[in-house]
Scaffold this active site. Structure first.
Site, short mmCIF file in Angstrom:
data_model
loop_
_atom_site.label_atom_id
_atom_site.label_comp_id
_atom_site.label_asym_id
_atom_site.label_seq_id
_atom_site.Cartn_x
_atom_site.Cartn_y
_atom_site.Cartn_z
N ALA A 52 27.94 40.91 30.79
CA ALA A 52 29.06 40.58 31.51
C ALA A 52 30.27 40.63 30.91
CB ALA A 52 28.85 39.19 32.12
N SER A 108 23.55 31.09 28.32
CA SER A 108 23.36 29.77 28.71
C SER A 108 22.95 29.75 30.15
CB SER A 108 24.48 28.99 28.07
OG SER A 108 25.78 29.53 28.59
N GLY A 142 27.54 33.57 31.53
CA GLY A 142 27.43 34.76 31.97
C GLY A 142 26.25 35.49 31.74
N LEU A 143 25.77 36.38 32.73
CA LEU A 143 24.72 37.58 32.47
C LEU A 143 24.83 38.40 31.20
CD1 LEU A 143 24.36 38.58 36.07
CD2 LEU A 143 23.09 36.86 34.86
#
Length: 204
Positions: A37, A107, A33-34
């Site tokens: 997040a 990722s 996730g960002l």
């Protein structure tokens, strides 16, 4: 490049024997996730719960790994791919040790995550998407990174000047704007029980 003139040495203490001693299966929980997040927060909270269930665990955290194993890498697309490749190989070793590993990495590229999945057969790779809009992540900005990225101080910043490719079919989606930390942990633990990774009657 693949190493040459080396042979794989098969250990007598196998993954199955390690898992039997641990009283749980090994698995890789891949939190993606960002930035902001909630990946690291959730991964460590899940590890804390599993620790109290007498599970063997280890968190591979994005920032921590870049202090050592990946200290030589930058944040270009190529460097990010190599970062995830290395982490995937470490996660594979931990899996063979019968450990529940929890990786917390942005990722951003789908192909990189799928490459790690391919390393780990038999449903041992569980992708957990911590979904949170970039606007909310930017409001949180716990590290001040979005502000610096907007000011042009950080190049190739995911969500601002570099893309994030959402998972196509993650095993679990956790909306961190809707669920609190305890609720999110419960979802992960419930999934592990459903998959038979930990026993349904395991103590907490």
């Amino acid at each position: 490049m693949a190493s040459s003139n080396v042979l794989w040495h098969k250990a007598t203490v196998t993954r199955l024997r390690r898992e039997q001693k641990n009283h749980h299966r090994g698995i890789v929980l891949w939190f993606t996730g960002l930035s902001g997040a909630g990946k690291s927060t959730l991964a460590h909270a899940v590890e804390e719960r599993l620790y109290h269930m007498d599970c063997q665990t280890y968190v591979l955290d994005g920032d921590n790994v870049r202090h050592g194993l990946c200290a030589d890498l930058g944040f270009s697309a190529e460097a990010r791919t190599e970062n995830i490749r290395r982490v995937g190989e470490v996660a594979k070793l931990l899996l063979e040790a019968g450990v529940i590993s929890l990786t917390a990495f942005i990722s951003p590229f789908r192909a990189d995550r799928e490459r790690v999945r391919a390393l780990l057969p038999h449903a041992d790779f569980v992708e957990i998407y911590c979904r949170c809009p970039v606007a909310v992540c930017e409001e949180r900005d716990v590290k001040g990174l979005y502000k610096r990225a907007r000011a042009g101080e950080i190049k190739d910043f995911t969500g601002i000047s570099s893309p994030y490719e959402e998972p196509d079919a993650p095993e679990l989606v956790i909306d961190t704007t809707q669920l609190d930390l305890e609720q999110s942990v419960e979802l992960v633990i419930a999934m592990l029980r459903e998959r038979g990774v930990v026993a349904s009657a395991a103590k907490e």
